[in-house]
Design an enzyme around this catalytic site. Sequence first.
Site, PDB file in Angstrom:
ATOM      1  N   ASP A 109      42.008  40.964  47.774  1.00 22.26           N
ATOM      2  CA  ASP A 109      41.429  39.879  46.831  1.00 22.26           C
ATOM      3  C   ASP A 109      40.271  40.984  45.991  1.00 22.26           C
ATOM      4  OD1 ASP A 109      42.058  38.262  44.821  1.00 22.26           O
ATOM      5  OD2 ASP A 109      40.664  37.035  46.151  1.00 22.26           O
ATOM      6  N   ASN A 138      37.311  38.417  34.084  1.00 18.02           N
ATOM      7  CA  ASN A 138      38.013  38.944  32.308  1.00 18.02           C
ATOM      8  C   ASN A 138      37.752  37.702  31.745  1.00 18.02           C
ATOM      9  OD1 ASN A 138      40.516  39.875  32.350  1.00 18.02           O
ATOM     10  ND2 ASN A 138      41.438  38.489  34.128  1.00 18.02           N
ATOM     11  N   ASP A 160      42.176  44.650  33.034  1.00 24.94           N
ATOM     12  CA  ASP A 160      43.782  45.053  32.981  1.00 24.94           C
ATOM     13  C   ASP A 160      43.255  46.774  33.861  1.00 24.94           C
ATOM     14  OD1 ASP A 160      45.401  43.309  32.003  1.00 24.94           O
ATOM     15  OD2 ASP A 160      46.317  44.299  30.451  1.00 24.94           O
ATOM     16  N   GLU A 194      45.223  39.550  41.252  1.00 21.21           N
ATOM     17  CA  GLU A 194      44.420  40.428  41.588  1.00 21.21           C
ATOM     18  C   GLU A 194      45.045  40.449  43.289  1.00 21.21           C
ATOM     19  OE1 GLU A 194      42.221  36.078  41.824  1.00 21.21           O
ATOM     20  OE2 GLU A 194      43.301  37.266  40.644  1.00 21.21           O
TER      21      GLU A 194
END
Length: 184
Positions: free
Chosen positions: A81, A89, A98, A125
């Site tokens: 993770d 983000n 991305d 993620e």
Amino acid sequence: EIACWEAGGADFVAKPAIPQTLIKRIQAHLQLKLKSDAQNELAYFDGLTGLGNRRYYNNIYKEQLALALRTQKDLAIVVLDLDYFKQYNDKYGHQQGDQCLINIAQTIKSQILRPTDSAMRYGGEEFVLILPDTDINGAKLVANKIISAVMAQKTPHICSPHHIVTISAGVASLRTLPTNEERT
């Protein structure tokens, strides 16, 4: 002709065969096969990272678990993770997020070397590895290699306490034991 269909045939060629018709039928079936393969790829692989997706994971996990139980071999799972990815983000934008996921996926792929090992994007993620014939120590080794490789990239992340992109891992291993008959 009816027997052909009832046997599961997708097509048949009557004799004598007309060469041009036979070629056209072969071309049509090849086109259908290519389209089917493309749809399967969309159904089982994550379009962003190129890794298997959750559906792929579900299928591979069932297969590998059954194989591990049948062959009495270990099976390890590593869950990865990205740390503070929502903040990443929010700070850098979804396009950069991305790209970060793509880089992480490439890093993960570079660290699993056996052809039987599988890497998948499990969620936003989150990534998961299925490592057949791997005990807990082997799973920890793979997880630590990935963690180190991600940290070595030193991708800036000012919202993280480490100031770089990091990844956390959890590992588990199914240790198959011999049956009572095999222990004696």
